[in-house]
Design a protein around this motif. Structure first.
Motif, mmCIF file in Angstrom:
data_model
loop_
_atom_site.group_PDB
_atom_site.id
_atom_site.type_symbol
_atom_site.label_atom_id
_atom_site.label_comp_id
_atom_site.label_asym_id
_atom_site.label_seq_id
_atom_site.Cartn_x
_atom_site.Cartn_y
_atom_site.Cartn_z
ATOM 1 N N ARG A 40 2.535 8.321 -10.816
ATOM 2 C CA ARG A 40 2.414 9.266 -11.922
ATOM 3 C C ARG A 40 0.928 9.577 -12.121
ATOM 4 N NH1 ARG A 40 4.918 8.728 -18.103
ATOM 5 N NH2 ARG A 40 4.536 10.909 -18.679
ATOM 6 N N HIS A 54 5.314 16.615 -9.948
ATOM 7 C CA HIS A 54 6.324 16.392 -8.918
ATOM 8 C C HIS A 54 5.767 16.646 -7.519
ATOM 9 C CE1 HIS A 54 9.328 15.859 -12.043
ATOM 10 N NE2 HIS A 54 8.922 17.006 -12.608
ATOM 11 N N ARG A 57 3.866 13.219 -6.604
ATOM 12 C CA ARG A 57 4.578 11.946 -6.609
ATOM 13 C C ARG A 57 5.001 11.568 -5.182
ATOM 14 N NH1 ARG A 57 8.865 12.018 -11.010
ATOM 15 N NH2 ARG A 57 6.947 12.076 -12.247
#
Length: 689
Positions: A40, A54, A57
């Protein structure tokens, strides 16, 4: 009434705080697993605001963060392996936010563990401190320029100091060009400067090895225009230029265009060197490759740096201007050619005026003798040159009185005291009022008839005498400096300096000390017996080590020649009036042998009669008459009396008192010289071919 679980409330608050940090904090937060993959990131991190979490990640550290100087993955791997946190680590990172750039972050990395000690990953905080570090770097650079630039009084060296300080700390390439008239010490011209102004490139520095140069350092050229350089010298304003190949002003200087293209420069900052609306030159700064382009902060800093540099160059210019004047005064006050008898050859080492207080002189004295003086006045610039001229003139005047070296320096010491007293009465605002006037001086008289050199020194300027057998003497006792408060007397010393001896006088005692310890060419003066004396001067210059050149000192080199025995005659005389006729007969025969013309011979006999009569009447035995046939004809009468003769104007009815008056009328010059235990009255006549 049921109470809520306090532990649960703490966990809930901690989770809320963590969420707030990841979504709102400007401090960058980054979580990585044990494989150093992104779990994160904080979307509020400045360069992550336009990146979807996203997208990051699961990606490895090396694919997300591009550190400039180190491997990010290796840094974090060490934290995982050792558990030792990284605190306040400065990392430079390439970022792609908008235009690609390099930014600086303060990084902290901590290993994460569960309550059982299992390693979960690494937490990283990153704070963007780019502007803070740039401000710190600008302050540090400004301090470096103020400390390193302007340490000499040479405009060219000042430019080199600036370029060396700016590369690579501020620019990849730095060039300094100074208006040519400023280099020569002239007043800087007022802006605007026209196109075609002559400038000298004084410095070039590049972070790359063997960089391309459009113009070599030291070249004087006319600035082609219009370019940012000519415009900066016109309105005295800095300019930041992007450097695409289609820049419209580049064709004005094809060599510069080629150098820019070869260096890969993409940003140019041109800053004029200005002072009170006058232009002294320009500084050109380039950034190449991945260096960020110059911005407004860089422009502001460059102006500050240029202002300091311009002040340093102007100070150097003023020094050069004053030095030029002082050197000119020095050249006018020093003799152009040696003045000496043929029996003592002399030569001066050429000077550049680096020490305007240094002086040298040689004076042809009566009886084939030569006086040599070397000296150095304290201080610098025009004041030192003027004081030097005053003392040199005083020495010239005093030498005409046939003073011994120690007595002459004593009189010169009094002269220096009076000059210092005059300084003390200057207006309060005159800086010369508080400048001490002292001087070192060495004065020597060489007599080729006796082969002796009598000398005395004020300060530590002991001359060197190298005899034909190679023995070296530097034994003149050091007396007090001229103008000092030391009341110690001066002492004269007689040193053998027979024919073939070499005498070296220098105004810098370091040079004398070096030659005394390591004589070099002075070890074999006989090798220069038949060679021009200037050859020996050159050999001495070559022998001095670097940093001890003769450009900072006045140097005289002299070589003693033998006096021909057939051009000198001496006769002892009885203290009896009959000796006058005997002296005339001897003189007449000797002058005939020397082929002296009848008119001069007749005058000489009259002079001899008067001198011998005066010695018999007022002097003490023993008596001696000497004739010296040099470039002039000198008659000398020696006796052991201490009475000083003086010129009288006898009345009409007086029976005597006209001897010295007649001598003065017939001779070109006359005088009295004391050499214990005798005195000598001499008269000098000009010889005609």
């Amino acid at each position: 009434m049921a109470h809520s679980d306090p532990v649960g409330r703490v966990d809930e608050a901690a989770a809320a705080m963590l969420e707030a940090l990841f979504t709102q904090s400007p401090i960058g937060l980054h979580l990585f697993d044990t494989n150093l993959r992104v779990l994160r990131v904080n979307t509020a991190t400045p360069f992550m605001r336009n990146v979807s979490p996203h997208e990051l990640r699961g990606r490895r550290v090396r694919d997300v963060y591009r550190l400039v100087d180190e491997d990010a993955e290796a840094l974090l791997r060490e934290v995982l392996d050792t558990g030792i946190p990284v605190l306040r680590h400065m990392a430079r990172v390439h970022v792609e936010e908008g235009e690609p750039q390099e930014r600086t972050f303060e990084v902290n990395a901590l290993r994460l563990e569960d309550p059982q000690g299992k390693v979960l990953g690494v937490a990283v905080t990153a704070v963007d401190v780019t502007e803070r570090e740039r401000a710190h770097a600008r302050t540090k650079l400004l301090e470096a320029v103020r400390g390193n630039v302007g340490r000499t009084m040479d405009p060219a060296v000042t430019g080199e100091e600036l370029a060396a300080t700016l590369v690579p700390a501020f620019a990849d390439i730095a060039i300094v060009e100074v208006v040519d008239s400023v280099i020569r010490g002239d007043d800087p011209p007022l802006a605007p400067l026209p196109t075609g102004t002559l400038v000298m490139r004084t410095a070039f520095r590049s972070a790359r090895p063997r960089p391309p140069q459009a113009h070599p350092v030291g070249e004087v050229r006319r600035l082609a225009g219009p370019t940012p350089f000519t415009q900066a010298l016109a309105d005295l304003k800095p300019r930041v230029e992007r450097l695409p190949t289609a820049t419209p002003w580049l064709p004005a200087d094809p060599a510069l265009a080629e150098a820019i293209q070869s260096s890969g420069a993409h940003s140019l900052l041109v800053v004029p060197l200005t002072l009170r609306d006058a232009a002294l030159g320009i500084v050109s700064l380039y950034r190449t490759d991945h260096s960020p382009p110059f911005d407004e902060n860089d422009r502001t800093l460059a102006v500050e740096l240029a202002t300091h540099t311009a002040l340093c160059i102007d100070n150097a210019r003023r020094y050069t201007h004053e030095h030029t004047i002082a050197a000119t005064v020095q050249r006018r006050l020093l003799p152009r050619r040696p003045e000496a008898h043929a029996w003592l050859e002399t030569a001066y080492l050429s000077l550049t005026g680096a020490d305007p207080g240094a002086w040298y002189d040689t004076t042809a004295l009566a009886s084939a003798r030569t006086a040599i003086v070397i000296g150095k006045v304290s201080g610098r610039g025009l004041n030192a040159a003027a004081a030097m001229g005053q003392l040199r003139t005083a020495v010239r005047s005093l030498s005409a009185f046939e003073l011994t070296p120690d007595e002459l320096l004593a009189r010169l010491h009094d002269t220096a005291d009076r000059l210092a007293a005059e300084r003390a009465h200057l207006p309060l605002g005159d800086p010369l009022r508080h400048e001490e006037l002292t001087a070192d001086c060495a004065y020597a008289v060489h007599d080729p008839l006796t082969g002796l050199c009598t000398m005395a020194t004020a300060g530590h300027l002991a001359p060197l005498i190298v005899r034909p057998d190679g023995t070296l003497s530097a034994t003149a006792p050091a007396g007090p400096r001229l103008g000092s408060s030391d009341g110690a007397p001066f002492a004269a010393v007689e040193i053998d300096a027979p024919a073939g001896s070499v005498l070296v006088f220098a105004s810098d005692p370091l040079l004398t000390s070096y030659l005394a310890e390591s004589p070099g060419p002075l070890a074999a003066p006989a090798a220069y017996a038949d060679r021009p004396l200037q050859d020996l001067c050159d050999a001495l210059v070559y022998a001095f080590p670097a940093g001890m050149g003769v450009h900072d000192a006045a140097v005289i080199v002299a070589r003693a020649r033998p006096f021909p025995s057939d051009r000198f005659a001496a006769w002892p005389l009885d203290p009896d009036p009959a000796a006058v006729a005997d002296a005339r007969r001897r003189t007449r025969r000797q002058l005939a042998a020397w082929n002296v013309d009848d008119e001069t011979a007749y005058d000489t006999q009259l002079i001899v009669s008067e001198l011998v009569t005066n010695a018999i009447r007022y002097g003490n035995p023993p008596l001696e008459l000497r004739l010296i046939h040099d470039r002039t004809l000198t008659c000398e009468m020696r006796d052991a009396g201490s009475a000083v003769p003086h010129l009288r104007h006898a009345a009409t009815v007086d029976e005597g008192g006209r001897g010295l008056f007649i001598t003065a009328q017939l001779a070109q010059a006359w005088g009295t010289r004391f050499t214990a235990p005798a005195k000598t009255i001499w008269a000098e006549q000009t010889l005609f071919d």
